[in-house]
Design a protein around this motif. Structure first.
Motif, mmCIF file in Angstrom:
data_model
loop_
_atom_site.group_PDB
_atom_site.id
_atom_site.type_symbol
_atom_site.label_atom_id
_atom_site.label_comp_id
_atom_site.label_asym_id
_atom_site.label_seq_id
_atom_site.Cartn_x
_atom_site.Cartn_y
_atom_site.Cartn_z
ATOM 1 N N GLY A 93 0.764 -1.286 -0.200
ATOM 2 C CA GLY A 93 0.037 -0.055 -0.163
ATOM 3 C C GLY A 93 0.727 1.146 0.131
ATOM 4 O O GLY A 93 0.136 2.350 0.234
ATOM 5 N N LYS A 94 2.123 1.110 -0.241
ATOM 6 C CA LYS A 94 3.015 2.307 -0.346
ATOM 7 C C LYS A 94 3.411 2.638 -1.584
ATOM 8 O O LYS A 94 3.340 1.874 -2.524
ATOM 9 N N TYR A 95 3.640 4.307 -1.726
ATOM 10 C CA TYR A 95 3.925 4.498 -3.089
ATOM 11 C C TYR A 95 5.437 4.360 -3.320
ATOM 12 O O TYR A 95 6.344 4.627 -2.404
ATOM 13 N N LYS A 96 5.909 3.882 -4.335
ATOM 14 C CA LYS A 96 7.237 3.729 -4.601
ATOM 15 C C LYS A 96 7.658 4.538 -6.007
ATOM 16 O O LYS A 96 7.000 4.120 -7.105
ATOM 17 N N TYR A 100 9.147 -0.708 -12.156
ATOM 18 C CA TYR A 100 8.022 -0.795 -13.145
ATOM 19 C C TYR A 100 6.680 -1.124 -12.367
ATOM 20 O O TYR A 100 6.796 -1.968 -11.451
ATOM 21 N N PRO A 101 5.693 -0.368 -12.901
ATOM 22 C CA PRO A 101 5.441 0.611 -13.625
ATOM 23 C C PRO A 101 5.378 2.123 -13.113
ATOM 24 O O PRO A 101 5.570 2.229 -11.998
ATOM 25 N N ASP A 102 5.308 3.073 -14.132
ATOM 26 C CA ASP A 102 5.349 4.518 -13.542
ATOM 27 C C ASP A 102 4.103 4.913 -13.196
ATOM 28 O O ASP A 102 3.855 5.719 -12.025
ATOM 29 N N GLY A 103 2.842 4.395 -13.806
ATOM 30 C CA GLY A 103 1.580 4.774 -13.491
ATOM 31 C C GLY A 103 0.465 3.953 -13.718
ATOM 32 O O GLY A 103 0.795 2.864 -13.928
ATOM 33 N N PRO A 135 11.640 -8.691 -10.861
ATOM 34 C CA PRO A 135 10.753 -8.974 -9.748
ATOM 35 C C PRO A 135 11.031 -8.304 -8.462
ATOM 36 O O PRO A 135 12.277 -8.135 -7.937
ATOM 37 N N SER A 136 10.012 -8.038 -7.600
ATOM 38 C CA SER A 136 10.156 -7.555 -6.264
ATOM 39 C C SER A 136 9.197 -8.281 -5.242
ATOM 40 O O SER A 136 7.927 -8.293 -5.587
ATOM 41 N N THR A 137 9.710 -8.252 -3.950
ATOM 42 C CA THR A 137 8.753 -8.726 -2.851
ATOM 43 C C THR A 137 7.746 -7.627 -2.525
ATOM 44 O O THR A 137 6.586 -8.178 -2.061
ATOM 45 N N ASN A 138 7.758 -6.534 -2.954
ATOM 46 C CA ASN A 138 7.055 -5.396 -2.707
ATOM 47 C C ASN A 138 6.681 -4.695 -4.232
ATOM 48 O O ASN A 138 6.821 -3.608 -4.534
ATOM 49 N N SER A 139 5.882 -5.695 -5.185
ATOM 50 C CA SER A 139 5.504 -5.293 -6.393
ATOM 51 C C SER A 139 4.711 -4.209 -6.522
ATOM 52 O O SER A 139 3.621 -4.128 -5.590
ATOM 53 N N LYS A 140 4.712 -3.288 -7.599
ATOM 54 C CA LYS A 140 3.880 -2.108 -7.821
ATOM 55 C C LYS A 140 2.564 -2.891 -8.891
ATOM 56 O O LYS A 140 1.760 -2.232 -9.020
ATOM 57 N N ILE A 141 2.688 -4.057 -9.042
ATOM 58 C CA ILE A 141 1.787 -4.669 -9.963
ATOM 59 C C ILE A 141 0.586 -5.354 -9.109
ATOM 60 O O ILE A 141 1.017 -6.717 -8.388
ATOM 61 N N VAL A 142 -0.365 -5.133 -8.931
ATOM 62 C CA VAL A 142 -1.250 -5.546 -7.824
ATOM 63 C C VAL A 142 -2.669 -5.837 -8.325
ATOM 64 O O VAL A 142 -3.662 -6.408 -7.771
ATOM 65 N N TYR A 143 -2.916 -5.549 -9.923
ATOM 66 C CA TYR A 143 -4.157 -5.862 -10.330
ATOM 67 C C TYR A 143 -4.065 -6.785 -11.382
ATOM 68 O O TYR A 143 -3.113 -6.424 -12.412
ATOM 69 N N ASP A 144 -5.003 -7.444 -12.241
ATOM 70 C CA ASP A 144 -5.102 -7.775 -13.518
ATOM 71 C C ASP A 144 -5.119 -6.640 -14.161
ATOM 72 O O ASP A 144 -6.197 -5.715 -14.016
#
Length: 196
Positions: A93-96, A100-103, A135-144
């Motif tokens: 839930g944090k901004y990074k 990837y990705p930017d927006g 790949p990251s343990t705190n990924s910004k990809i959280v949606y299909d």
């Protein structure tokens, strides 16, 4: 650590994989083929509207810093067009800022990830790496979601870096990415221990 597996992992080095399959297998999220003409028209307008504000900056610094200016002003133009454009939050839930990705855009109750790039117009056909996903343990990809890459083409005018007026919008659904394994170290690790 079982170092015997390093050789097994290395066999995938420099292999190409469909981007959608990489995201599906690593992030456990689907990458959808982009098919929203209404959103595409809005994004095209946002791209066009970004060009003059960026060029009015009169930028003379590093290309990476220029890319940040482009990204910030593109976000402003999206919001002017009533697009729900935001920086993605990670899995906690944090901004990074980095990675990837930017927006992220929510439109018609669907999600669209946006990656922003700049590219010198003369370098469009060159083969050095410019797109990165790690790949990251705190990924910004959280949606299909659909994944779009938007690239603004640049030129230099009297030493000032500017947008030349052209841009590309790429649907990452059909794109492939190459795995580039590397082992790295930082300065603290290299020079912080015993020296000769």
């Amino acid at each position: 650590m079982d170092y015997s597996k390093l050789n097994e992992i290395s066999k995938f080095n420099n292999k190409k994989f469909p981007f959608r399959e990489v995201i599906k297998n690593i992030e456990k999220h689907e990458v959808f083929k982009f098919d929203n003409s209404e959103l595409l028209d809005i994004l095209k307008n946002a791209c066009k509207n970004t060009i003059i504000p960026v060029n009015n900056v009169g930028f003379v610094g590093r290309p990476n810093e220029f890319g940040n200016i482009v990204a910030n002003l593109f976000a402003v133009e999206c919001k002017k067009l009533k697009l729900d454009y935001q920086k993605p939050r990670d899995s906690k839930g944090k901004y990074k800022e980095s990675g990837y990705p930017d927006g992220l855009i929510k439109f018609d109750n669907k999600y669209f990830y946006i990656e922003l790039k700049t590219c010198e117009e003369k370098q469009q056909t060159q083969t050095f790496r410019t797109f990165f996903y790690s790949p990251s343990t705190n990924s910004k990809i959280v949606y299909d979601a659909s994944h779009l890459l938007i690239c603004f083409l640049t030129t230099k005018n009297g030493g000032i870096l500017q947008l030349n007026g052209d841009y590309h919008i790429v649907d990452m659904y059909e794109r492939e990415v190459k795995l580039k394994l590397e082992y790295n170290s930082n300065n603290k690790e290299l020079y912080g221990g015993k020296l000769l």
